[in-house]
Motif scaffolding. Sequence first.
Motif, PDB file in Angstrom:
ATOM      1  N   MET A 195       0.844  -1.161   0.000  1.00  0.00           N
ATOM      2  CA  MET A 195       0.000   0.000   0.000  1.00  0.00           C
ATOM      3  C   MET A 195       0.899   1.238   0.000  1.00  0.00           C
ATOM      4  SD  MET A 195      -2.692   1.632   2.782  1.00  0.00           S
ATOM      5  CE  MET A 195      -2.927   0.165   3.610  1.00  0.00           C
ATOM      6  N   PHE A 196       0.559   2.181  -0.837  1.00  0.00           N
ATOM      7  CA  PHE A 196       1.323   3.419  -0.926  1.00  0.00           C
ATOM      8  C   PHE A 196       0.478   4.594  -0.453  1.00  0.00           C
ATOM      9  CE2 PHE A 196       3.715   0.701  -3.642  1.00  0.00           C
ATOM     10  CZ  PHE A 196       5.009   1.175  -3.576  1.00  0.00           C
ATOM     11  N   ILE A 197       1.110   5.480   0.289  1.00  0.00           N
ATOM     12  CA  ILE A 197       0.484   6.725   0.712  1.00  0.00           C
ATOM     13  C   ILE A 197       1.444   7.834   0.312  1.00  0.00           C
ATOM     14  CG2 ILE A 197      -0.316   8.103   2.665  1.00  0.00           C
ATOM     15  CD1 ILE A 197      -0.966   5.443   4.078  1.00  0.00           C
ATOM     16  N   ASP A 198       0.984   8.726  -0.522  1.00  0.00           N
ATOM     17  CA  ASP A 198       1.837   9.806  -1.046  1.00  0.00           C
ATOM     18  C   ASP A 198       3.145   9.250  -1.606  1.00  0.00           C
ATOM     19  OD1 ASP A 198      -0.009  11.793  -0.384  1.00  0.00           O
ATOM     20  OD2 ASP A 198       0.814  11.994   1.636  1.00  0.00           O
ATOM     21  N   GLU A 199       3.030   8.192  -2.392  1.00  0.00           N
ATOM     22  CA  GLU A 199       4.161   7.544  -3.062  1.00  0.00           C
ATOM     23  C   GLU A 199       5.172   6.910  -2.109  1.00  0.00           C
ATOM     24  OE1 GLU A 199       5.821   9.894  -6.224  1.00  0.00           O
ATOM     25  OE2 GLU A 199       3.879  10.771  -6.674  1.00  0.00           O
ATOM     26  N   ASN A 212       5.835   3.595   0.403  1.00  0.00           N
ATOM     27  CA  ASN A 212       5.348   2.252   0.713  1.00  0.00           C
ATOM     28  C   ASN A 212       5.095   2.169   2.217  1.00  0.00           C
ATOM     29  OD1 ASN A 212       5.259  -0.551   1.434  1.00  0.00           O
ATOM     30  ND2 ASN A 212       6.093  -1.019  -0.581  1.00  0.00           N
ATOM     31  N   PHE A 213       3.828   2.138   2.580  1.00  0.00           N
ATOM     32  CA  PHE A 213       3.417   2.161   3.984  1.00  0.00           C
ATOM     33  C   PHE A 213       3.920   0.933   4.738  1.00  0.00           C
ATOM     34  CE2 PHE A 213       0.100   1.599   7.315  1.00  0.00           C
ATOM     35  CZ  PHE A 213       0.363   2.762   8.017  1.00  0.00           C
ATOM     36  N   ASN A 214       3.902  -0.221   4.104  1.00  0.00           N
ATOM     37  CA  ASN A 214       4.362  -1.449   4.762  1.00  0.00           C
ATOM     38  C   ASN A 214       5.843  -1.375   5.112  1.00  0.00           C
ATOM     39  OD1 ASN A 214       1.820  -2.694   4.606  1.00  0.00           O
ATOM     40  ND2 ASN A 214       2.215  -3.282   2.501  1.00  0.00           N
TER      41      ASN A 214
END
Length: 52
Positions: A1-5, A7-9
């Motif tokens: 999952m990406f948030i603002d480019e 990688n959240f993980n």
Amino acid sequence: MFIDEVNFNIELVRNGLAKVVLYEKRAKIKYQNELLSAEKEVREKRLDIWSQ
């Protein structure tokens, strides 16, 4: 999952808030090397879940 480019993980692992779990019978995951590298770094720094 990406948030603002980002990688959240990987960020969760990098900050000691998650650990990497790989299953033998599954194919290599897309960001496996990055996740394992982040986990190695955070373990060496003994941050959060690795602080004990």
